[in-house]
Design an enzyme around this catalytic site. Sequence first.
Site, PDB file in Angstrom:
ATOM      1  N   ASN A  19      -0.499  -2.834   1.486  1.00 34.23           N
ATOM      2  CA  ASN A  19      -1.630  -2.222   0.800  1.00 34.23           C
ATOM      3  C   ASN A  19      -1.012  -1.131  -0.071  1.00 34.23           C
ATOM      4  O   ASN A  19      -0.764  -0.029   0.406  1.00 34.23           O
ATOM      5  CB  ASN A  19      -2.633  -1.625   1.791  1.00 34.23           C
TER       6      ASN A  19
ATOM      7  N   ALA B 190      -3.028   2.963  -4.867  1.00 33.57           N
ATOM      8  CA  ALA B 190      -3.100   3.078  -6.326  1.00 33.57           C
ATOM      9  C   ALA B 190      -1.897   2.451  -7.030  1.00 33.57           C
ATOM     10  O   ALA B 190      -2.000   2.056  -8.193  1.00 33.57           O
ATOM     11  CB  ALA B 190      -3.245   4.541  -6.731  1.00 33.57           C
TER      12      ALA B 190
END
Length: 148
Positions: free
Chosen positions: A74, A77
């Site tokens: 993950n 940003a």
Amino acid sequence: MKIMVINGPNLNMLGIREKNIYGVMDYSDVVKYIKNEGEKLSYDITCVQSNIEGEIINFIHSAYFDEYTAIIINPGAYTHYSLAIYDALKAVNLPCVEVHLSNIHKREEFRHKSVTAAACIGQISGFGVYGYILAIKALENYIQESVG
């Protein structure tokens, strides 16, 4: 199967930041959940987190050198602009699934584009922390089909 779960920037703030988007579980509870579910499947799961792009790249490299079977990432940003993480994933050539807690395609326009997903076998978004479990199952299926 030995899986490294790599979490990027601000995921250490789970349970604090934007609970309506990311849920109420804090990061340590998310890690416990992933590890417990992995143990049920007899998998060795290592979870790491960094807010620093270079450290994430080092995690990816160590997954290769420490002979992990696969990666779940993950990138936070960094998803939207880190060609360095993309390159690291391509370099190690391990099966990888990209996970996002929220549905990035229903959010701000800049979140719709992932430069890192192209280095992965697939992307899972919008299922909260269960997305990590879906990623484990997807990797299990992918590896079983690859061995055939």
